[in-house]
Design an enzyme around this catalytic site. Structure first.
Site, mmCIF file in Angstrom:
data_model
loop_
_atom_site.group_PDB
_atom_site.id
_atom_site.type_symbol
_atom_site.label_atom_id
_atom_site.label_comp_id
_atom_site.label_asym_id
_atom_site.label_seq_id
_atom_site.Cartn_x
_atom_site.Cartn_y
_atom_site.Cartn_z
ATOM 1 N N LYS A 139 14.972 14.765 117.908
ATOM 2 C CA LYS A 139 14.912 13.669 116.926
ATOM 3 C C LYS A 139 14.613 12.323 117.593
ATOM 4 C CE LYS A 139 17.650 16.187 113.659
ATOM 5 N NZ LYS A 139 18.985 16.710 113.434
ATOM 6 N N ASP B 233 21.659 40.272 112.658
ATOM 7 C CA ASP B 233 21.163 39.350 113.688
ATOM 8 C C ASP B 233 20.158 40.033 114.622
ATOM 9 O OD1 ASP B 233 22.513 37.121 112.870
ATOM 10 O OD2 ASP B 233 24.222 37.421 114.179
ATOM 11 N N ARG C 67 19.449 21.421 122.706
ATOM 12 C CA ARG C 67 19.922 20.071 122.426
ATOM 13 C C ARG C 67 20.653 19.534 123.674
ATOM 14 N NH1 ARG C 67 22.608 17.421 117.523
ATOM 15 N NH2 ARG C 67 22.604 19.365 116.396
ATOM 16 N N GLU D 108 25.558 36.983 110.499
ATOM 17 C CA GLU D 108 25.491 38.456 110.526
ATOM 18 C C GLU D 108 26.088 39.149 109.298
ATOM 19 O OE1 GLU D 108 24.299 40.814 112.921
ATOM 20 O OE2 GLU D 108 24.936 42.242 111.401
ATOM 21 N N GLN E 10 22.302 34.341 117.669
ATOM 22 C CA GLN E 10 21.944 35.700 118.086
ATOM 23 C C GLN E 10 20.577 36.214 117.613
ATOM 24 O OE1 GLN E 10 23.617 40.297 117.779
ATOM 25 N NE2 GLN E 10 24.954 38.677 117.130
ATOM 26 N N ASN F 59 15.222 29.767 114.471
ATOM 27 C CA ASN F 59 16.096 30.327 113.431
ATOM 28 C C ASN F 59 17.112 29.269 113.005
ATOM 29 O OD1 ASN F 59 17.491 30.776 115.994
ATOM 30 N ND2 ASN F 59 18.991 31.938 114.818
ATOM 31 N N PHE F 60 16.596 28.062 112.771
ATOM 32 C CA PHE F 60 17.463 26.993 112.238
ATOM 33 C C PHE F 60 17.773 27.270 110.780
ATOM 34 C CE2 PHE F 60 15.246 24.305 115.537
ATOM 35 C CZ PHE F 60 16.369 24.174 116.338
ATOM 36 N N LYS G 271 22.672 29.066 104.434
ATOM 37 C CA LYS G 271 22.884 29.400 105.844
ATOM 38 C C LYS G 271 23.456 30.810 105.872
ATOM 39 C CE LYS G 271 23.612 24.866 107.815
ATOM 40 N NZ LYS G 271 24.412 24.057 108.728
ATOM 41 N N VAL G 272 23.077 31.563 106.859
ATOM 42 C CA VAL G 272 23.513 32.963 106.879
ATOM 43 C C VAL G 272 23.906 33.402 108.280
ATOM 44 C CG1 VAL G 272 22.655 35.336 106.597
ATOM 45 C CG2 VAL G 272 22.179 33.640 104.833
ATOM 46 N N ARG H 89 12.784 18.838 109.019
ATOM 47 C CA ARG H 89 13.472 17.537 109.214
ATOM 48 C C ARG H 89 13.215 16.976 110.611
ATOM 49 N NH1 ARG H 89 17.351 20.112 105.972
ATOM 50 N NH2 ARG H 89 18.664 20.739 107.722
ATOM 51 N N GLY I 168 21.624 62.354 105.709
ATOM 52 C CA GLY I 168 20.358 63.088 105.736
ATOM 53 C C GLY I 168 20.556 64.456 105.108
ATOM 54 N N GLY I 169 19.612 65.331 105.315
ATOM 55 C CA GLY I 169 19.694 66.660 104.714
ATOM 56 C C GLY I 169 20.667 67.593 105.421
HETATM 57 N N1 COA Z 1 17.705 18.066 119.222
HETATM 58 C C1 COA Z 1 18.210 17.433 118.151
HETATM 59 N N2 COA Z 1 18.739 18.089 117.106
HETATM 60 C C2 COA Z 1 18.749 19.439 117.184
HETATM 61 C C3 COA Z 1 18.239 20.169 118.278
HETATM 62 C C4 COA Z 1 17.688 19.405 119.333
HETATM 63 N N3 COA Z 1 17.183 19.977 120.405
HETATM 64 N N4 COA Z 1 18.406 21.479 118.045
HETATM 65 C C5 COA Z 1 19.006 21.585 116.848
HETATM 66 N N5 COA Z 1 19.207 20.381 116.319
HETATM 67 C C6 COA Z 1 19.795 20.048 115.028
HETATM 68 C C7 COA Z 1 18.962 20.538 113.875
HETATM 69 O O1 COA Z 1 17.866 19.706 113.682
HETATM 70 C C8 COA Z 1 19.970 20.474 112.747
HETATM 71 O O2 COA Z 1 20.065 19.168 112.273
HETATM 72 P P1 COA Z 1 19.902 18.725 110.731
HETATM 73 O O3 COA Z 1 20.688 19.692 109.925
HETATM 74 O O4 COA Z 1 20.469 17.348 110.742
HETATM 75 O O5 COA Z 1 18.486 18.743 110.385
HETATM 76 C C9 COA Z 1 21.270 20.798 113.452
HETATM 77 O O6 COA Z 1 21.003 20.739 114.844
HETATM 78 C C10 COA Z 1 21.924 22.104 113.157
HETATM 79 O O7 COA Z 1 21.022 23.152 112.941
HETATM 80 P P2 COA Z 1 21.462 24.382 112.031
HETATM 81 O O8 COA Z 1 20.440 25.421 112.164
HETATM 82 O O9 COA Z 1 21.744 23.888 110.652
HETATM 83 O O10 COA Z 1 22.805 24.864 112.740
HETATM 84 P P3 COA Z 1 24.215 25.264 112.098
HETATM 85 O O11 COA Z 1 25.095 25.517 113.254
HETATM 86 O O12 COA Z 1 24.690 24.299 111.103
HETATM 87 O O13 COA Z 1 23.888 26.651 111.332
HETATM 88 C C11 COA Z 1 23.137 28.936 111.201
HETATM 89 C C12 COA Z 1 23.785 27.850 112.054
HETATM 90 C C13 COA Z 1 22.930 30.139 112.075
HETATM 91 C C14 COA Z 1 24.044 29.291 110.019
HETATM 92 C C15 COA Z 1 21.778 28.422 110.661
HETATM 93 O O14 COA Z 1 21.021 27.966 111.739
HETATM 94 C C16 COA Z 1 20.991 29.465 109.895
HETATM 95 O O15 COA Z 1 21.285 29.774 108.744
HETATM 96 N N6 COA Z 1 19.925 30.001 110.527
HETATM 97 C C17 COA Z 1 19.028 30.936 109.889
HETATM 98 C C18 COA Z 1 19.614 32.300 109.799
HETATM 99 C C19 COA Z 1 20.074 32.839 111.125
HETATM 100 O O16 COA Z 1 19.337 32.969 112.049
HETATM 101 N N7 COA Z 1 21.338 33.226 111.148
HETATM 102 C C20 COA Z 1 21.881 34.041 112.182
HETATM 103 C C21 COA Z 1 22.304 33.323 113.351
HETATM 104 S S1 COA Z 1 22.755 34.507 114.537
#
Ligand code: COA
Length: 475
Positions: free
Chosen positions: A124, A217, A87, A188, A66, A145-146, A185-186, A153, A296-297
Site C-alpha cells: 500500500k 485448503d 507484509r 478450511e 495454507q 488467496n486474499f 472470507k473462508v 484494494r 464404492g461398489g
Molecule cells: N502489504 C500491505 N498490506 C498487505 C500485504 C502487504 N504486503 N499483504 C496483505 N496485506 C493486507 C491486505 O491488503 C488486506 O488489507 P485490506 O483488507 O485492508 O484490503 C489485509 O492484509 C488482510 O488480508 P485478508 O486476505 O483479508 O486476510 P485475513 O487474515 O483478514 O483473512 C482469509 C484471511 C484466509 C480468511 C482470507 O484471506 C480469505 O478468505 N482468503 C480466500 C480464501 C482462502 O484462501 N482461504 C483459506 C486460507 S488457508
C-alpha cells in the site's frame, strides 16, 4: 456368384491392407501450430538432469495461510522461481501461528513454503506499488488467496495487471465462486461444510464431521496449480495470460463427486451399499453420513485389531472385494460361506454386512494390523492399516521416496515435512527450507529487477520494504 463376391471382398481387403502400409509410410504431416512438430529434439542429457518441469517460470506469490502456499510450493518443487511477497514486519500470518520453537518460524509456515524466496513489500506504500509493478512485468504468474476484493484494494486489478503484462496469469483461491457468498472470507472447515463434505462424513447417529485431510485448503491449492499449468500451456499458443479461479467450495465438491452421484441415485431407491440399508434404516431426502462404508461398489469397514483396547490406531480397513470372497472365507474360517446362497453373492451379502464384518473382526482382533495386512495381501485382499502420524513419520519407505523429508532450518533446526507427492522421472524435486522473512529482498531487487545498489537503498529508505515504525503505527 458367391465366389465372385469372395474375390471382390479379398481384393478390397488387400487394398485396405495396402492403404495402411501406404499411410504409415507417408511423410510426416506439415507442422501444425499446436502439434508435435513444435517440439525440440529429445534432450540427450540423462533424465533428471535437464532442468525441471517449470524451469524458467517465475511466480509472484501473494499467498498466505495454507491454500495458496500449497499451490505455489508445488510449482516451486516443479522448478518455478517463486517470489513470496510478504507484509513487512509480519509476513505470512502462519509464521507466528502454532509456534513450537520460540523465535522460529512455525512448522505451519515452514511446511508450506519450501523452495521459495521471500521479499517484504508494503503493497500500500507508493514506492512499494512501483516495485510490485516492476515485478509484475518480470513474472509469468501472480498467485493470491486474499479475502475477496483485497487485491483490487491494493490497486492490483486484473485490468492494471493485464495492461502492465498481458502475458501474466492471475490465479486466485477464493472461498466461493460468483454468487451469494462470493464476498465471504473462508477457512478450511467452512469449505468442507459448504462443499458437501461435512454433511456426508461421520456416523448417521452423530453430527456432521470435518475431516483431518485439508481438502478445502490444500485440495484447492492443488486444483489451482493445475489451472495455472494449463494456463501456461495455453499461453504458449495464444501469447496471453488469463484469470484462473479455484473456489474452495468447488474444490471440495469436486472431491465429493461420488456423494452427488449418490444424491441422484436416491431417486432409484435405497443405496444398498450403505450399511444403513442392511440395518433396515430408511433413507431420507439427502445423502446420509456413511460412517466407514467404502463409498464404492466394494463394501468395506474399519475393524479392530490386536491391541485396540489401548492403542487408538490398532485398526484396519477391510474391503470385501467380490473376486476374493472365497479367500476371505478361508482366512476367517467360514469355508461354507463360499457356497452358502446366503453369503455366496455380493447381492446376498449386502443386507448382512454388519454381521459379516463382525465375523471378520473376530479374526482381525487376533492379530496386529500389520499381521492382518500380511495375511490378506498374500491372497490379494485389499486392506489398509490405520497408520498413526507417528508411524508415518518413522516409515523408512516414505523417507526413501522423499515423501517424508528431514529439512534443516537455521532458527528451528531439523524438522520433518511432506515432500512433493508427485514424482516425475525428468523433473526431480529437492526440498529446500522455507525462507526467513524478507531473506531475499535485496537479491530479488538486484537480480530480478536489475536495480543498482543506490536505487535499492533509496527504496529501502522510503519505508516501502519495512514495517512502519512504532510511533507511525500508533499515529
Ligand atoms: N502489504 C500491505 N498490506 C498487505 C500485504 C502487504 N504486503 N499483504 C496483505 N496485506 C493486507 C491486505 O491488503 C488486506 O488489507 P485490506 O483488507 O485492508 O484490503 C489485509 O492484509 C488482510 O488480508 P485478508 O486476505 O483479508 O486476510 P485475513 O487474515 O483478514 O483473512 C482469509 C484471511 C484466509 C480468511 C482470507 O484471506 C480469505 O478468505 N482468503 C480466500 C480464501 C482462502 O484462501 N482461504 C483459506 C486460507 S488457508
Amino acid at each position: 456368384m458367391a465366389r465372385k463376391k469372395q474375390k471382390k471382398a479379398k481384393a478390397a481387403s488387400k487394398k485396405r491392407a495396402r492403404k495402411v502400409v501406404k499411410l504409415a509410410a507417408r511423410k510426416p504431416a506439415a507442422k501444425k501450430a499446436n502439434g508435435n512438430g513444435h517440439l525440440p529434439r529429445p534432450s540427450s542429457k540423462p533424465f533428471g538432469q535437464d532442468g525441471k518441469a517449470l524451469t524458467g517460470v517465475r511466480i509472484l506469490d501473494f499467498t498466505h495461510v495454507q491454500s495458496g502456499p500449497t499451490c505455489t510450493q508445488l510449482l516451486a518443487w516443479m522448478g518455478a522461481d517463486v517470489i513470496k511477497v510478504e507484509r513487512p514486519g509480519v509476513g505470512d500470518i502462519t509464521r507466528g501461528q502454532l509456534v513450537d520453537v520460540k523465535g522460529a518460524d512455525s512448522l505451519y509456515f515452514t511446511m508450506l513454503n519450501h523452495n521459495k524466496r521471500s521479499i517484504t513489500i508494503d503493497s500500500k506504500h507508493p514506492q512499494g506499488k512501483r516495485v510490485l509493478d516492476e515485478l509484475i512485468k518480470k513474472c509469468d504468474v501472480l498467485v493470491e488467496n486474499f479475502a475477496p476484493g483485497a487485491l483490487d484494494r491494493m490497486g492490483l486489478t486484473w485490468e492494471h495487471i493485464n495492461k502492465l503484462n498481458p502475458r501474466m496469469i492471475v490465479a486466485s483461491v477464493k472461498g466461493f465462486g460468483p454468487g451469494p457468498y462470493e464476498d465471504c472470507k473462508v477457512y478450511e472447515n467452512v469449505a468442507q461444510c459448504a462443499g458437501g463434505s461435512a454433511s456426508t462424513t461421520g456416523f448417521r447417529e452423530g453430527p456432521p464431521l470435518v475431516t483431518g485431510a485439508q481438502i478445502g485448503d490444500s485440495g484447492t491449492g492443488l486444483h489451482l496449480a493445475l489451472g495455472i499449468v494449463c494456463a501456461l500451456y495455453q499461453r504458449n499458443r495464444t501469447g496471453r495470460g488469463q484469470k484462473v479461479l479455484a473456489a474452495m467450495q468447488d474444490g471440495v465438491l469436486n472431491l465429493c463427486r461420488v456423494k452427488l452421484r449418490d444424491q441422484q441415485r436416491l431417486k432409484a431407491g435405497p443405496l444398498t451399499e450403505y450399511s444403513q440399508y442392511g440395518e433396515g434404516v430408511a433413507f431420507g431426502a439427502a445423502v446420509p453420513r456413511a460412517g466407514n462404508d467404502s463409498g464404492g461398489g466394494q463394501p468395506g469397514w474399519i475393524l479392530k485389531c490386536k491391541g485396540w483396547e489401548t492403542d487408538p490406531d490398532a485398526y484396519i480397513y477391510f474391503i470385501t472385494q467380490a473376486p476374493v470372497w472365497q479367500a476371505i472365507c478361508d482366512l476367517i474360517g467360514e469355508p461354507t460361506w463360499k457356497t452358502d446362497p446366503e453369503y455366496a453373492t455380493p447381492r446376498a451379502r449386502l443386507p448382512k454386512l454388519k454381521q459379516i464384518f463382525g465375523r471378520i473382526e473376530q479374526w482381525t482382533m487376533t492379530m496386529t494390523k500389520f499381521e492382518v495386512m500380511e495375511k490378506c495381501n498374500a491372497v490379494d485382499i485389499p486392506v489398509g492399516p490405520i497408520l498413526s502420524m507417528k508411524e508415518i513419520a518413522e516409515e523408512p519407505s516414505l523417507r526413501k521416496t522423499g515423501t517424508v523429508v528431514e529439512v534443516d532450518h537455521p532458527t528451528r533446526g531439523k524438522y520433518l515435512t511432506v515432500g512433493n507427492p508427485i514424482k516425475m522421472s525428468d523433473s526431480i524435486s529437492e526440498v529446500k527450507r522455507s525462507p526467513l522473512l524478507g531473506e531475499h529482498t535485496d537479491e530479488i531487487l538486484t537480480d530480478v529487477l536489475g536495480l543498482k545498489a543506490a536505487v535499492v537503498n533509496e527504496i529501502k529508505n522510503s519505508g516501502a520494504l519495512s514495517a512502519p515504525k512504532k510511533e507511525e503505527k500508533a499515529a
